[in-house]
Design an enzyme around this catalytic site. Structure first.
Site, mmCIF file in Angstrom:
data_model
loop_
_atom_site.group_PDB
_atom_site.id
_atom_site.type_symbol
_atom_site.label_atom_id
_atom_site.label_comp_id
_atom_site.label_asym_id
_atom_site.label_seq_id
_atom_site.Cartn_x
_atom_site.Cartn_y
_atom_site.Cartn_z
ATOM 1 N N TRP A 1 -7.587 7.328 28.315
ATOM 2 C CA TRP A 1 -6.987 8.526 28.455
ATOM 3 C C TRP A 1 -7.084 9.243 27.259
ATOM 4 C CZ3 TRP A 1 -6.195 8.904 33.189
ATOM 5 C CH2 TRP A 1 -5.747 8.096 33.801
ATOM 6 N N ASP B 1 1.061 11.455 24.177
ATOM 7 C CA ASP B 1 0.985 10.888 25.457
ATOM 8 C C ASP B 1 1.470 9.599 25.606
ATOM 9 O OD1 ASP B 1 0.182 9.993 27.815
ATOM 10 O OD2 ASP B 1 -1.816 10.235 27.974
ATOM 11 N N LYS C 1 4.565 5.192 35.470
ATOM 12 C CA LYS C 1 4.381 3.903 34.733
ATOM 13 C C LYS C 1 5.898 3.780 34.581
ATOM 14 C CE LYS C 1 0.108 4.904 34.396
ATOM 15 N NZ LYS C 1 -0.859 6.057 34.037
HETATM 16 C C1 PLP Z 1 -1.699 7.005 33.658
HETATM 17 C C2 PLP Z 1 -1.994 7.686 32.480
HETATM 18 C C3 PLP Z 1 -2.484 8.855 32.574
HETATM 19 C C4 PLP Z 1 -2.519 9.779 33.687
HETATM 20 O O1 PLP Z 1 -1.674 9.996 34.435
HETATM 21 P P1 PLP Z 1 -1.697 11.226 35.619
HETATM 22 O O2 PLP Z 1 -0.181 11.632 35.953
HETATM 23 O O3 PLP Z 1 -2.263 10.294 36.753
HETATM 24 O O4 PLP Z 1 -2.299 12.498 35.301
HETATM 25 C C5 PLP Z 1 -2.479 9.555 31.325
HETATM 26 N N1 PLP Z 1 -2.225 9.101 30.039
HETATM 27 C C6 PLP Z 1 -1.828 7.835 30.152
HETATM 28 C C7 PLP Z 1 -1.626 6.926 28.875
HETATM 29 C C8 PLP Z 1 -1.895 6.886 31.498
HETATM 30 O O5 PLP Z 1 -1.399 5.508 31.350
#
Ligand code: PLP
Length: 362
Positions: A104, A173, A197
């Site tokens: 990511w 993030d 998540k």
């Molecule tokens: C799943 C995830 C993403 C991507 O998320 P989307 O909502 O599918 O764009 C980005 N960063 C992390 C750390 C993730 O676990």
């Protein structure tokens, strides 16, 4: 547990707290006496506004956000943030520091570079397939911000503590560990998390933004790509993902009122991870893929002695009501995602199965 529900270790979209799903089911046809579903009412109705504001208030309390922070709900997932962040915060001639800790982070860096933005990778764990969190990072003194990924969903690592970037705002993030533990939010210029998540369903991204970051936003951005648009309109510039926000509200209510907030949540998450890593560490059969001091409490990645055994492990686990254990193809092996909503009982059922599987195949 309901007879037909499995122990769900999916990486995302992931398990939601059962009481939240039951509440959605119970109120789905008639939301708070409106005679309509939450999916059928106006985003400008007082009922939806109460949902939105309660979700915001609960986030503020749970993370102890001071008045400088705004809590926003955007669409486009965490992935849209990868480009919105440099578009909004990085002016021409400025540099931003990025720490590359996995899939990511790599994508976040790539998006900034597509925009021709100046991005420095000041630390990376790519040399060992992102199996650890780098320490001793030399930040660029005049960087506009430092971007990190707090939990690496795919590689199974997590920052045990956040780096000290001095006066440079941290941008994180936190898609896969937001609200899983306590931390000092005041050091962050921005925190974002795709909900699917740890805090809700797919379709909404929580963005927590400190007001000084908004002064960086250029007026020339398209309306829908500017944080100012959403900050000025309390996330109601256009129709927001109402149902997803409603579910987030219920998850936050469960976290605050049923679990009791972030301290008990963190203790439970620690306990779950200890049970699982303890089982892995006590065995020669299972092998963790992340360095011990960088291990994620949310995504536990491990290998078995052969790929054939891994395939059988995942298949037999499913037959035993344990789902979502296949690892990401870039790591291989197995991964158990044990986010907030995963109960300790699910982890105990998993380690029981792991011991039985090892006895039969070890
Ligand atoms: C799943 C995830 C993403 C991507 O998320 P989307 O909502 O599918 O764009 C980005 N960063 C992390 C750390 C993730 O676990």
């Amino acid at each position: 547990m309901k007879a037909n529900r499995i122990h769900n270790f999916n990486p995302g979209p992931a398990a939601l707290p059962l009481p939240v799903l039951e509440e959605i089911q119970a109120s789905f046809l008639d939301f708070e006496g409106t005679g309509m579903s939450i999916t059928e009412i106006s985003h400008r109705s007082k009922q939806f506004e109460a949902v939105l504001n309660d979700a915001i208030d609960r986030t503020r309390r749970l993370l102890q956000l001071d008045d400088r922070f705004k809590v926003l709900f955007l669409q486009g997932g965490a992935s849209l943030q990868f480009c919105m962040i440099p578009m909004n915060f990085l002016r021409d001639g400025e540099n931003a520091d990025y720490v590359n800790t996995g899939t990511w982070s790599t994508k976040a860096i790539k998006e900034a570079r597509i925009l021709n933005k100046q991005v420095q990778v000041v630390a990376s764990s790519e040399d060992r397939n992102f199996s650890y969190i780098p320490r001793e990072i030399a930040f660029t003194p005049d960087a506009a911000y430092v971007h990190i990924t707090s939990n690496n969903t795919i590689k199974g690592t997590q920052w045990p503590a956040f780096p000290d970037s001095g006066a440079i705002p941290l941008v994180a993030d936190m898609s896969s560990d937001i609200l899983s533990r306590r931390f000092d939010a005041s050091k962050f210029g921005m925190i974002y998390a795709g909900a699917q998540k740890n805090i809700g369903p797919a379709g909404v991204c929580m963005v927590i933004i400190r007001e000084d970051m908004l002064t960086r936003v250029p007026a020339t951005l398209p309306t829908m790509l500017s944080y100012t648009t959403f900050a000025d309109k309390n996330s109601l510039y256009n129709t927001p993902p109402c149902f997803a926000i409603y579910t987030v509200q219920l998850v936050l209510r469960w976290l605050e009122d049923t679990i009791g907030g972030l301290a008990p949540m963190a203790a439970l998450n620690r306990r779950k991870a200890d049970v699982l890593y303890g089982t892995i560490d006590a065995s020669e059969f299972y092998r963790g893929t992340a360095d011990t001091d960088s291990r994620s409490l949310m995504n536990v990645t491990f290998r078995l002695p052969s790929e054939d055994l891994e395939k059988r492990f995942v298949a037999q686990a499913m037959e035993n009501g344990l789902g979502g254990l296949k690892g990401h193809r870039s790591v291989g092996g197995c991964r158990a995602s044990i986010y907030n909503a995963t109960p300790l009982a699910a982890v105990e059922a998993l380690v029981d199965f792991m011991r039985t599987f090892e006895k039969k195949n070890g």
